[in-house]
Motif scaffolding. Structure first.
Motif, mmCIF file in Angstrom:
data_model
loop_
_atom_site.group_PDB
_atom_site.id
_atom_site.type_symbol
_atom_site.label_atom_id
_atom_site.label_comp_id
_atom_site.label_asym_id
_atom_site.label_seq_id
_atom_site.Cartn_x
_atom_site.Cartn_y
_atom_site.Cartn_z
ATOM 1 N N PHE A 35 7.144 -25.954 16.829
ATOM 2 C CA PHE A 35 5.825 -26.507 17.132
ATOM 3 C C PHE A 35 5.442 -26.324 18.597
ATOM 4 O O PHE A 35 4.271 -26.201 18.916
ATOM 5 C CB PHE A 35 5.755 -27.989 16.742
ATOM 6 C CG PHE A 35 5.556 -28.189 15.271
ATOM 7 C CD1 PHE A 35 4.379 -27.813 14.656
ATOM 8 C CD2 PHE A 35 6.563 -28.738 14.498
ATOM 9 C CE1 PHE A 35 4.190 -27.986 13.294
ATOM 10 C CE2 PHE A 35 6.386 -28.916 13.135
ATOM 11 C CZ PHE A 35 5.202 -28.539 12.536
ATOM 12 N N TYR A 61 4.327 -22.067 16.898
ATOM 13 C CA TYR A 61 3.144 -22.417 16.121
ATOM 14 C C TYR A 61 1.828 -22.167 16.870
ATOM 15 O O TYR A 61 0.861 -21.702 16.242
ATOM 16 C CB TYR A 61 3.201 -23.855 15.607
ATOM 17 C CG TYR A 61 2.011 -24.176 14.744
ATOM 18 C CD1 TYR A 61 1.904 -23.639 13.467
ATOM 19 C CD2 TYR A 61 0.975 -24.965 15.219
ATOM 20 C CE1 TYR A 61 0.789 -23.895 12.680
ATOM 21 C CE2 TYR A 61 -0.135 -25.222 14.436
ATOM 22 C CZ TYR A 61 -0.227 -24.684 13.177
ATOM 23 O OH TYR A 61 -1.321 -24.933 12.402
ATOM 24 N N TYR A 68 -1.117 -20.224 15.099
ATOM 25 C CA TYR A 68 -2.422 -20.878 14.951
ATOM 26 C C TYR A 68 -3.533 -19.941 15.419
ATOM 27 O O TYR A 68 -4.560 -19.790 14.740
ATOM 28 C CB TYR A 68 -2.423 -22.184 15.744
ATOM 29 C CG TYR A 68 -3.737 -22.905 15.737
ATOM 30 C CD1 TYR A 68 -4.117 -23.683 14.653
ATOM 31 C CD2 TYR A 68 -4.617 -22.816 16.819
ATOM 32 C CE1 TYR A 68 -5.332 -24.352 14.633
ATOM 33 C CE2 TYR A 68 -5.824 -23.472 16.811
ATOM 34 C CZ TYR A 68 -6.179 -24.239 15.719
ATOM 35 O OH TYR A 68 -7.385 -24.888 15.694
ATOM 36 N N MET A 75 5.180 -24.347 8.556
ATOM 37 C CA MET A 75 5.525 -25.617 9.202
ATOM 38 C C MET A 75 6.610 -26.378 8.436
ATOM 39 O O MET A 75 7.408 -27.079 9.030
ATOM 40 C CB MET A 75 4.279 -26.490 9.351
ATOM 41 C CG MET A 75 3.312 -25.979 10.398
ATOM 42 S SD MET A 75 1.946 -27.108 10.694
ATOM 43 C CE MET A 75 0.861 -26.735 9.323
ATOM 44 N N GLU A 97 -1.382 -31.042 12.182
ATOM 45 C CA GLU A 97 -1.677 -29.619 12.393
ATOM 46 C C GLU A 97 -2.416 -29.018 11.197
ATOM 47 O O GLU A 97 -3.288 -28.166 11.371
ATOM 48 C CB GLU A 97 -0.391 -28.831 12.677
ATOM 49 C CG GLU A 97 0.267 -29.166 13.999
ATOM 50 C CD GLU A 97 -0.574 -28.809 15.209
ATOM 51 O OE1 GLU A 97 -1.484 -27.960 15.110
ATOM 52 O OE2 GLU A 97 -0.320 -29.394 16.273
#
Length: 174
Positions: free
Chosen positions: A43, A47, A51, A84, A163
């Motif tokens: 994360f 990520y 994203y 995730m 998220e």
């Protein structure tokens, strides 16, 4: 350097007092914390890049209202959720198995106590101490690992939900 050797010896004695089950609990703990740290690093480092890739894939589409566009949007969101949640089932399983291993250590420790009582023929506290120690140490270790695992499991689940909502809101259909 002597201090390090003394600490290693104390850890070895502690593991010996807990029996083989405590060693298993230790390895479960290492694996659990490795996976938790891996998810936290995911994360933090990976990520945000993914994203941006999801957003860019969506922004490159000219059509954002057709059924195919909605399917593609759902695909991007689903792919993000899969990424995730990658190791979450294993984290949950290791968290759940920790107190059960502690209970197994308790049972084996109590069997050791009963064996000692059967051999000595009395309730000599000195003879029973090793089994009682094994029973309590493994129970404590299993519970401590489970409590930490539950906390971080919940923390990661909340982060996944946040998220997911953020990505869903970012992929506008208008």
């Amino acid at each position: 350097m002597q201090f390090l050797f003394e600490q290693i010896e104390l850890i070895r004695e502690f593991l010996q007092a807990g029996g083989i089950i405590l060693s298993v609990i230790l390895w479960v703990s290492f694996l659990l914390w490795f996976l938790i740290i891996e998810r936290l690093l995911f994360f933090k480092l990976d990520y945000p890049k993914r994203y941006q890739q999801y957003l860019e894939s969506w922004q490159q589409r000219h059509d954002k209202k057709s059924p195919y566009a909605r399917y593609f949007r759902r695909y991007l969101i689903s792919q993000a959720v899969v990424d995730m949640r990658k190791t979450m089932p294993i984290i949950k399983m290791l968290t759940a198995i920790s107190p059960l291993l502690g209970l197994l250590g308790t049972v084996t420790g109590m069997i050791h106590v009963f064996d000692t009582m059967a051999i000595t023929g009395n309730g000599n506290p000195r003879a029973m101490a090793a089994g009682i120690s094994q029973a309590t140490i493994t129970t404590m270790a299993g519970m401590v690992i489970a409590i930490g695992g539950l906390y971080f499991n919940r923390l990661l689940e909340q982060r996944i939900d946040d998220e997911t909502h953020h990505l869903t809101d970012s992929l506008q259909t208008h």
